[in-house]
Design an enzyme around this catalytic site. Structure first.
Site, mmCIF file in Angstrom:
data_model
loop_
_atom_site.group_PDB
_atom_site.id
_atom_site.type_symbol
_atom_site.label_atom_id
_atom_site.label_comp_id
_atom_site.label_asym_id
_atom_site.label_seq_id
_atom_site.Cartn_x
_atom_site.Cartn_y
_atom_site.Cartn_z
ATOM 1 N N HIS A 20 0.869 -1.190 0.000
ATOM 2 C CA HIS A 20 0.000 0.000 0.000
ATOM 3 C C HIS A 20 0.896 1.226 0.000
ATOM 4 C CE1 HIS A 20 -3.875 2.021 1.796
ATOM 5 N NE2 HIS A 20 -3.149 2.893 1.079
ATOM 6 N N HIS A 22 1.197 4.788 -2.466
ATOM 7 C CA HIS A 22 0.803 5.602 -3.628
ATOM 8 C C HIS A 22 2.085 6.228 -4.154
ATOM 9 C CE1 HIS A 22 -3.506 5.407 -2.491
ATOM 10 N NE2 HIS A 22 -2.986 5.243 -1.295
ATOM 11 N N HIS A 200 -9.653 0.984 -1.232
ATOM 12 C CA HIS A 200 -9.573 1.644 0.061
ATOM 13 C C HIS A 200 -10.979 1.606 0.668
ATOM 14 C CE1 HIS A 200 -5.746 3.155 -1.337
ATOM 15 N NE2 HIS A 200 -5.593 4.013 -0.350
ATOM 16 N N GLU A 203 -11.241 3.441 6.041
ATOM 17 C CA GLU A 203 -10.202 4.356 6.548
ATOM 18 C C GLU A 203 -10.957 5.458 7.295
ATOM 19 O OE1 GLU A 203 -8.112 6.628 3.507
ATOM 20 O OE2 GLU A 203 -6.468 7.170 4.866
ATOM 21 N N ASP A 281 1.790 4.018 2.753
ATOM 22 C CA ASP A 281 0.724 4.834 2.164
ATOM 23 C C ASP A 281 1.292 5.977 1.309
ATOM 24 O OD1 ASP A 281 -1.910 5.344 1.573
ATOM 25 O OD2 ASP A 281 -2.469 6.114 3.541
ATOM 26 N N ASP A 282 1.673 7.086 1.937
ATOM 27 C CA ASP A 282 2.245 8.241 1.239
ATOM 28 C C ASP A 282 3.447 8.714 2.053
ATOM 29 O OD1 ASP A 282 0.029 8.964 -0.884
ATOM 30 O OD2 ASP A 282 -1.016 8.510 0.983
HETATM 31 N N1 HPA Z 1 -6.417 7.593 1.278
HETATM 32 C C1 HPA Z 1 -7.174 7.802 0.191
HETATM 33 N N2 HPA Z 1 -6.678 8.190 -0.972
HETATM 34 C C2 HPA Z 1 -5.374 8.389 -1.060
HETATM 35 C C3 HPA Z 1 -4.536 8.201 0.004
HETATM 36 C C4 HPA Z 1 -5.074 7.779 1.241
HETATM 37 O O1 HPA Z 1 -4.379 7.602 2.254
HETATM 38 N N3 HPA Z 1 -3.288 8.487 -0.412
HETATM 39 C C5 HPA Z 1 -3.377 8.832 -1.713
HETATM 40 N N4 HPA Z 1 -4.645 8.779 -2.123
HETATM 41 ZN ZN ZN Z 2 -3.777 4.755 0.501
#
Ligand code: HPA
Ligand code: ZN
Length: 340
Positions: A20, A22, A200, A203, A281-282
């Site tokens: 996971h 991006h 996703h 969250e 994630d990012d």
């Molecule tokens: N959540 C949803 N969309 C996203 C995320 C995230 O953490 N990171 C990049 N796009």
């Molecule tokens: Zn994500």
């Protein structure tokens, strides 16, 4: 219980898969600044420090606004290559042996950058990393859920000639108000065309979105999914099916899904028998790459060595890899655990 320094050393060398990430969220301010200069783009910041200082967000939408603006510096195939290469070098440092990357084609096509430009730059970096240091990878195309189902379908059609480079489709961006059911027809078509599916869900969205992702989108994995714990029947379903959750601890704290890392429910997910994995994630925006996420949960949740091994094994078991490759990676984890 291992001492913190020993725990960090153990994490540092532990072979793992990242499932996971991006790729646009790996763009560091230094490279953002460099690409803006290379492409003659004015950023509203006059230094790398000013970009970093602007990373002030505490919910998903505020983060996304900054993240989409940052991606605006990506113009050429070389830019996408350089961003992906920088991530892969960083992943190698964290003993990532296999990685499955999300990319958001609509973030680029909506700015007039061709789908093929983004794909070619990312793919060439992935191939180079395989050749130069043996990291294996898969690519997952994410639809932006705040945009229409028709736009997602058009994006899927752009991907069809490149099917061999893309293993799965997913769903990201603003979750609330954009339930999985909105994309049922797109995902039906994607599966019919041979793509695996992920989404996703759970969250910031409710457990019902996880049910929809399972029942309507037929996903193989849930990205995040931490809110499943609000629904016992859902947890039972996920455990019985062995559906993996790609959990992102530092992201969850930064976006206030949990107030602190000590409040994160990862240990409870594992205790309930869910196949949870740890991911970044990012990483440029959320404070760390994969090993920082492992360290944060190990220290914040008092995870022991066995739990870390379970997380590493889960990551390979949940990967979109053939059985023989999974077995080889799992054997690497066992060998590392035996020698350390
Ligand atoms: N959540 C949803 N969309 C996203 C995320 C995230 O953490 N990171 C990049 N796009
Ligand atoms: Zn994500």
């Amino acid at each position: 219980m291992l001492r913190v320094s020993d725990l960090r050393a153990f994490i540092a060398g532990l072979p793992k898969a990242e499932l996971h990430i991006h790729i646009e969220g790996s763009l560091e301010p230094e490279l953002m600044f460099e690409l803006a200069g290379r492409n003659g783009i004015e950023l509203p910041y006059d230094s790398v420090e000013a970009i970093r200082a602007a990373y002030e967000f505490s919910n998903l939408q505020d983060f996304l606004d900054i993240y989409y603006a940052g991606a605006g510096v990506l113009q050429t195939e070389q830019d996408f290559h350089d961003m992906t290469w920088a991530y892969l070098l960083r992943a190698r440092e964290d003993a990532v042996r296999h990685t499955e990357l999300f990319f958001d084609p609509q973030t680029h096509t909506d700015r007039g950058i061709a789908f093929e430009v983004a794909l070619a730059g990312i793919d060439s970096a992935l191939q180079r990393a395989k050749t130069e240091f043996g990291i294996t990878s898969r690519l997952i195309l994410c639809f932006l859920r705040h945009l229409s189902a028709e736009a997602a379908m058009a994006t899927l059609e752009q991907a069809l000639p490149h099917r061999e480079k893309i293993v799965a489709v997913g769903l990201d961006s603003s979750e609330l108000g954009h339930p999985p059911e909105k994309f049922q027809a797109v995902f039906d078509r994607a599966r019919a065309e041979g793509f695996l599916t992920v989404a996703h869900a759970g969250e910031e969205g409710p457990p019902d979105y996880i049910w929809q992702a399972l029942d309507l989108l037929k996903v193989e994995r849930i990205d995040h999914g931490v809110r499943c714990m609000e629904d016992d029947a859902l947890v039972e379903r996920l455990v019985a099916a062995g559906t993996p959750l790609t959990v992102c601890p530092l992201s969850n704290v930064k976006l206030r899904v949990f107030d602190t890392i000590e409040d994160h429910n990862l240990a409870h997910l594992l205790a309930r028998g869910l196949k949870a994995t740890v991911n970044s994630d990012d990483p440029s925006y959320f404070g760390g790459y994969l090993n920082r996420n492992f360290e944060a949960v190990a220290e914040g949740l008092d995870l022991d060595r066995d739990a870390l091994i379970t997380l590493a094994k889960n990551s390979f078991e949940a990967a979109f890899l053939p059985a023989a490759m999974k077995a080889a990676y799992l054997a690497e984890v066992d060998a590392y655990a035996a020698e350390d």
